[in-house]
Structures are given as C-alpha cells and as structure tokens.
Design a protein around this motif. Structure first.
Motif, PDB file in Angstrom:
ATOM      1  N   SER A  39      -7.075   8.380 -15.129  1.00  0.00           N
ATOM      2  CA  SER A  39      -8.225   8.319 -14.227  1.00  0.00           C
ATOM      3  C   SER A  39      -8.825   6.930 -14.318  1.00  0.00           C
ATOM      4  CB  SER A  39      -9.261   9.376 -14.611  1.00  0.00           C
ATOM      5  OG  SER A  39     -10.377   9.311 -13.746  1.00  0.00           O
ATOM      6  N   SER A  40      -8.764   6.197 -13.221  1.00  0.00           N
ATOM      7  CA  SER A  40      -9.235   4.818 -13.179  1.00  0.00           C
ATOM      8  C   SER A  40      -9.793   4.535 -11.796  1.00  0.00           C
ATOM      9  CB  SER A  40      -8.077   3.859 -13.488  1.00  0.00           C
ATOM     10  OG  SER A  40      -8.380   2.536 -13.108  1.00  0.00           O
ATOM     11  N   PHE A  41     -10.737   3.605 -11.707  1.00  0.00           N
ATOM     12  CA  PHE A  41     -11.240   3.227 -10.390  1.00  0.00           C
ATOM     13  C   PHE A  41     -10.117   2.668  -9.531  1.00  0.00           C
ATOM     14  CE2 PHE A  41     -11.154  -0.862 -12.450  1.00  0.00           C
ATOM     15  CZ  PHE A  41     -10.993  -1.786 -11.442  1.00  0.00           C
ATOM     16  N   LEU A  42      -9.051   2.188 -10.180  1.00  0.00           N
ATOM     17  CA  LEU A  42      -7.949   1.607  -9.419  1.00  0.00           C
ATOM     18  C   LEU A  42      -7.063   2.655  -8.755  1.00  0.00           C
ATOM     19  CD1 LEU A  42      -6.611  -1.455 -11.439  1.00  0.00           C
ATOM     20  CD2 LEU A  42      -7.431  -1.424  -9.082  1.00  0.00           C
ATOM     21  N   SER A  91      -1.279   6.036  -9.092  1.00  0.00           N
ATOM     22  CA  SER A  91      -0.970   4.609  -8.976  1.00  0.00           C
ATOM     23  C   SER A  91      -2.151   3.880  -8.349  1.00  0.00           C
ATOM     24  CB  SER A  91       0.302   4.415  -8.135  1.00  0.00           C
ATOM     25  OG  SER A  91       0.704   3.052  -8.134  1.00  0.00           O
ATOM     26  N   ILE A  92      -1.963   2.614  -8.049  1.00  0.00           N
ATOM     27  CA  ILE A  92      -3.047   1.783  -7.522  1.00  0.00           C
ATOM     28  C   ILE A  92      -3.355   2.160  -6.069  1.00  0.00           C
ATOM     29  CG2 ILE A  92      -3.773  -0.579  -7.022  1.00  0.00           C
ATOM     30  CD1 ILE A  92      -1.888  -1.493  -9.258  1.00  0.00           C
ATOM     31  N   ILE A 152      -8.544  -8.606 -10.548  1.00  0.00           N
ATOM     32  CA  ILE A 152      -8.670  -7.404 -11.370  1.00  0.00           C
ATOM     33  C   ILE A 152      -7.596  -7.432 -12.446  1.00  0.00           C
ATOM     34  CG2 ILE A 152      -8.499  -4.883 -11.405  1.00  0.00           C
ATOM     35  CD1 ILE A 152      -9.542  -4.852  -8.551  1.00  0.00           C
ATOM     36  N   PHE A 153      -8.013  -7.344 -13.691  1.00  0.00           N
ATOM     37  CA  PHE A 153      -7.081  -7.268 -14.814  1.00  0.00           C
ATOM     38  C   PHE A 153      -7.009  -5.811 -15.263  1.00  0.00           C
ATOM     39  CE2 PHE A 153      -8.917 -11.488 -14.783  1.00  0.00           C
ATOM     40  CZ  PHE A 153      -7.811 -12.311 -14.947  1.00  0.00           C
ATOM     41  N   ASN A 197       0.831  -1.199   0.000  1.00  0.00           N
ATOM     42  CA  ASN A 197       0.000   0.000   0.000  1.00  0.00           C
ATOM     43  C   ASN A 197       0.868   1.251   0.000  1.00  0.00           C
ATOM     44  OD1 ASN A 197      -2.604  -1.154  -0.074  1.00  0.00           O
ATOM     45  ND2 ASN A 197      -2.529  -1.598   2.116  1.00  0.00           N
ATOM     46  N   HIS A 198       0.525   2.205  -0.903  1.00  0.00           N
ATOM     47  CA  HIS A 198       1.372   3.387  -1.084  1.00  0.00           C
ATOM     48  C   HIS A 198       0.559   4.636  -1.429  1.00  0.00           C
ATOM     49  CE1 HIS A 198       0.973   1.172  -4.914  1.00  0.00           C
ATOM     50  NE2 HIS A 198       1.048   2.346  -5.521  1.00  0.00           N
ATOM     51  N   ASN A 199      -0.694   4.645  -0.978  1.00  0.00           N
ATOM     52  CA  ASN A 199      -1.561   5.824  -1.111  1.00  0.00           C
ATOM     53  C   ASN A 199      -1.735   6.292  -2.558  1.00  0.00           C
ATOM     54  OD1 ASN A 199      -2.136   6.003   1.650  1.00  0.00           O
ATOM     55  ND2 ASN A 199      -0.338   7.282   2.054  1.00  0.00           N
ATOM     56  N   ALA A 200      -1.725   5.346  -3.474  1.00  0.00           N
ATOM     57  CA  ALA A 200      -2.045   5.613  -4.887  1.00  0.00           C
ATOM     58  C   ALA A 200      -1.101   6.608  -5.550  1.00  0.00           C
ATOM     59  CB  ALA A 200      -3.497   6.101  -5.020  1.00  0.00           C
ATOM     60  N   ILE A 201       0.155   6.631  -5.108  1.00  0.00           N
ATOM     61  CA  ILE A 201       1.139   7.524  -5.728  1.00  0.00           C
ATOM     62  C   ILE A 201       2.366   6.715  -6.143  1.00  0.00           C
ATOM     63  CG2 ILE A 201       2.653   9.523  -5.426  1.00  0.00           C
ATOM     64  CD1 ILE A 201       0.705  10.588  -3.366  1.00  0.00           C
TER      65      ILE A 201
END
Length: 332
Positions: free
Chosen positions: A248-251, A223-224, A235-236, A201-205
């Motif tokens: 921009s992605s839900f991920l 990022s994720i 999830i693919f 986990n990396h806070n989506a950065i």
C-alpha cells in the motif's frame, strides 16, 4: 507428496548426488527444505555447499542448483571473498562439464546488470497475429552531465516521465531503489551508472510471470499508478514498497477506480517465455510485465533470477520435477 526417479522405465539411475547453494534467506523464502525432502525421498544424496571450504572436488556430483546472484553482485563491487566464491563455482563447472548446472552461471551473471540484459530483452520482442510484447524504450547512462544525458534520452526516443534504475539488478537492497523523473530539471537527480526506461501507463497493475522449466504462472501485483510529465519533483521509491503482494503506497493508488482489467494474453506470454528461455539460457526466472492502458500491448520491464515464486502453490513440486527432467534428458 513423493516422486520416484529410480524404478520406472527410462528414469534416473540411483543414487544421484545433488549439490546446492542458496542463501539462508532464499532457502527460507522458497521453503527449500520441502524441495530437499522430495529429493531425499526420491533417492538423491544431498550435498550443501560451503563456499568457504574446498567442498566439491572431493566428491562426485550429478546436478548443481544455485543462486549466486548475491555473490556476483558483491564480487563486482570489490568483495574479495565473494569473488573467490564465484570463481570456485565457475572453476568447478569448467573442470566438470558432466555436471548438470541449473542454471549456467554466465547466464545468471548477465542478469546481475540491467545495462547488459536490457538489450537482449529488446531482441525478444513479439509482434504477430496473437498480439504484441515490447520493451519500453530505455537507455544506459554513465555520466552525470545533464546535457549529455538529455541527448542520450532523446536519441533513445524516451519521453518523460521515465523510471531510473540502478545497473545492479540483484544481490543488494540498492537494486530495488528507483526514481521517477518527470522533467528535464529532474535529470539532476540521476545517479549514474543507471538504466532509464520510459514509463508506460498500466493502471497500477503489474504481472509477475514465474518460470520453472516448462511451466509458467502469472501472478497479479500492485504497481505504479498512471502518471504524466509535468512540473513535479522526482519521486524516489523502493520497488518492494510498491509491488509486493498487498503493498500500500501513494504510488499504487489510482485517483479514479477502473473496471477490472483482464490479464495479459496467455498465447503472447507463452511465446515471450519461450523466447527468453532460449536467448537467456535460463529455466528458473521471473519476468515483470505490464499491460499498456490504451493499446493492451504487453510491456516487459524487468527479469529476475530464481525468484521466491510467491503465490505459486506448486513451486516446490515443479522445481523437483524440473530437476528430474533435466537430469533425465542429460542422461539420455
């Protein structure tokens, strides 16, 4: 902007011949024509390589710049023409050790296969008074046998969720296709051969570290988002859909906003870059790093050769200066 390489004390003797091969897509993305303009202004004679012809043995060459990852990937997938093209370059380099090559083809070849270079990344880990850079646990899987793969994941101390990546790291769209496995049931979705890396986990950065010779730059990307193991379907995704600028992605959408995160420690990044340059024998590459959410450790999750350097305004000037410096060092 112009440079002189011929008249200053200790500079290069003129003229010098620079041969190059990059795909049309790569030249456009990098704005390579601007680099060639700088070289021409500085007195370089430019030779664009046509790998379908006996191009290079007919003329003297001082320096060779290339990005043959596309050919390497195709050759390893059985493309005979691509194999001959790579062989042509490798034969020329072997026959002409006086030519400066940026960068060694054998080093670039290594970066075409994640199962080959991830163990080297592991050898570049850092832990000292300035901080820590680590490689999240990973394992190469060659079989579709779920029980065997579960044992391999356990031996590598990999916990769910993890990212599944193709062995092919460059040269095809396939190299960017990945999946997130959340539980043992998801092991059925693995397509070997592949590399599985524990998700941190990396806070989506994500931080792109761009390296050009003795310089490096850090660029922030989406990022994720933070994830956890559980009864979730695999999830693919395509990495470009998640981590390109302005993706921009839900991920990459966090459920809860977070305070502005500070970038990775510059001292640790500098040490990491220096170690990777020595171990990989590369001068033009990018490193994907994250900052672990709780510990603030730097996690190294991938490397790519001769990236597009998006966001690095001085990339062309830096590439030119690096070329000059490499030639000058070789000359001296």
């Amino acid at each position: 902007m112009s440079f002189s390489v011929a008249k200053e004390p200790g500079s290069l003797s003129s003229p010098k011949k620079l041969a190059f091969w990059l795909s049309k897509k790569k030249k456009y993305k990098l704005n390579f024509e601007s680099f060639l303009t700088l070289c021409s202004q500085a007195g370089f004679e430019l030779i664009e390589i046509d790998l379908s012809k006996p191009w290079i043995d007919e003329c003297h060459v001082d320096v060779l710049i290339h990005k043959v990852t596309d050919f390497i990937a195709a050759a390893e997938n059985g493309d005979l023409q691509a194999f001959k093209a790579v062989q042509k370059i490798e034969t020329f380099i072997a026959d002409h050790p006086e030519v400066v090559v940026i960068d060694p083809v054998e080093s670039v070849r290594l970066l075409s296969d994640r199962s080959a270079y991830y163990p080297i990344m592991r050898q570049c880990e850092i832990k000292d008074e300035d901080g820590e850079a680590f490689i999240p646990n990973f394992v190469s899987l060659e079989s579709a046998d779920r029980k065997a793969n579960m044992r391999a994941l356990h031996l590598a101390n990999i916990k769910f969720p993890f990212i599944c990546k193709t062995n092919v790291a460059h040269g095809s769209d396939e190299s960017h296709e990945m999946s997130i496995i959340f539980n043992e049931e998801g092991l059925q979705d693995i397509t070997p051969p592949c590399v599985c890396q524990e998700f941190v986990n990396h806070n989506a950065i994500l931080y792109k570290v761009f390296v050009i010779g003795n310089k490096h730059y850090i660029s922030e990307r989406p990022s994720i988002k933070n994830l956890q193991a559980g009864d979730f379907q695999t999830i693919f995704f395509h990495s470009h859909d998640v981590s390109k600028p302005n993706s921009s992605s839900f991920l990459n959408q966090l459920e809860k906003p977070i305070l502005k995160q500070s970038p990775p420690d510059e001292k640790v990044v500098k040490k990491l870059v220096d170690i990777l340059k020595r171990r990989m024998r590369l001068t033009l590459f990018g490193v994907d790093v994250i900052v672990e959410r709780k510990s603030r450790r730097i996690g190294v999750i991938d490397i790519n050769y001769f990236p597009g350097y998006e966001g690095v305004d001085s990339a062309i000037e830096d590439l030119f200066q690096h070329t000059v410096e490499v030639l000058r060092d070789h000359q001296n």
